[in-house]
Design a protein around this motif. Structure first.
Motif: not given
Length: 347
Positions: A16, A20, A66, A300
């Motif tokens: 994750s 990002m 995350k 997200l």
């Protein structure tokens, strides 16, 4: 994409984090996630309504795991409740894993005493914030809502007091926040102490691109830009805004119609709003309030971009509901709206 400085092996979901996007926050040296965590809703009933504490704590921890690495809060959010909740959520989370900001010079619920820009109040209030958060320092101290003034005191007392916190190693960087953008520009130009970060909110929305007009001003000064409240403090959601929201009844009605139209089309207006804002250039991070993991998951997912069908529906909504050719906002009305709400709530 390389891992950010906040990555902690064994704590983060590495996959994750790698997905990002991270950006240098102006001249601060902080590399912040594109999506960041807003602590406003953690203030509870008076601001955005009640929430389940355990779920909110898990949401904060999951967000960091995350890859969200920037959190913002304030003592004004629920009279310290947001900071207290974050203190519980951050207990046991590696301090390296996140950056956090809190604010000074806005406290309590009573209009007559809400804005205390004095040095003594800022220093004592900040110590209370650190106690609530369970931290020795925050990464950014923000002078809250500078449009409420008085400008001279902010320049000559509030900002120097915030700078003193940095000298005391209780904060690392200095910022300001406001809804109207010109007061922040004025402070940046007049302050003898450099401003490193601004928090703008409810801008770069489906119906308002005011922030884009000022991006060059901030960029030439290498100032970090946080764009907060990208659902317009709830006005661009199916549930609608809280009672204190300063938008006009006309704008609230238009947004309600747009939300219902999106629902008929099989999509949430909030997702379209978040997706729209995330695609706008200039801001280093987009701050969104969250109290539930299902909301976190939606936000997200929005980072991945809107589908072609969702983009088509967004274009339809802009054309049908927000095609006036001008920015729709509540600038110049927010101060009187907040004052009226607070006085009626505390009478």
């Amino acid at each position: 994409m390389p891992l950010p400085p906040t990555y902690v092996e064994g704590f983060h979901d590495k996959e994750s984090v790698l997905q990002m996007e991270y950006t240098d926050l102006g001249k601060t040296g902080l590399k912040v996630s594109k999506l960041s965590f807003g602590g406003g809703p953690l203030g509870g009933a008076v601001t955005y309504g009640e929430y389940l504490e355990e779920e909110a704590i898990n949401t904060v921890r999951e967000a960091i795991r995350k890859g969200i690495n920037y959190i913002d809060t304030a003592p004004a959010y629920g009279q310290g409740r947001s900071e207290e909740l974050l203190g519980k959520a951050l207990a046991g989370v590696p301090r390296k894993a996140y950056y956090i900001s809190t604010k000074v010079s806005r406290y309590g619920r009573h209009w007559s005493e809400m804005f205390d820009r004095s040095e003594d109040r800022i220093l004592s209030g900040f110590d209370q914030s650190l106690k609530y958060l369970g931290l020795d320092y925050v990464d950014i101290v923000i002078v809250h809502d500078v449009e409420f003034g008085p400008m001279e005191q902010i320049l000559n007392e509030s900002i120097p007091a915030a700078a003193k916190l940095i000298k005391q190693n209780k904060a690392r960087h200095l910022g300001i926040s406001a809804y109207p953008i010109p007061p922040m520009c004025e402070i940046i130009e007049k302050s003898t102490i450099p401003i490193e970060v601004i928090i703008s909110y409810s801008r770069d929305l489906i119906f308002d691109n005011t922030l884009q007009e000022y991006i060059p001003f901030f960029e030439t000064r290498n100032i970090g830009i946080i764009n907060a409240a990208i659902t317009g403090m709830g006005i661009l959601t199916l549930e609608g805004p809280p009672a204190w929201h300063p938008a006009s009844p006309e704008l609230k009605a238009i947004c309600k119609q747009a939300a219902e139209y999106a629902k008929v089309k099989g999509v949430e207006l909030s997702k379209l709003s978040v997706g729209h804002s995330l695609e706008q250039p200039g801001a280093h991070s987009y701050l969104v309030g969250m109290t539930e993991r299902k909301i976190l998951k939606k936000n997200l997912n929005a980072l991945k971009g809107l589908s072609e069908e969702e983009k088509f529906i967004l274009r339809e909504i802009k054309q049908i509901f927000f095609n006036s050719g001008k920015n729709l906002c509540w600038e110049g009305k927010e101060i009187s709206a907040y004052k009226k709400f607070l006085e009626s709530n505390n009478s």
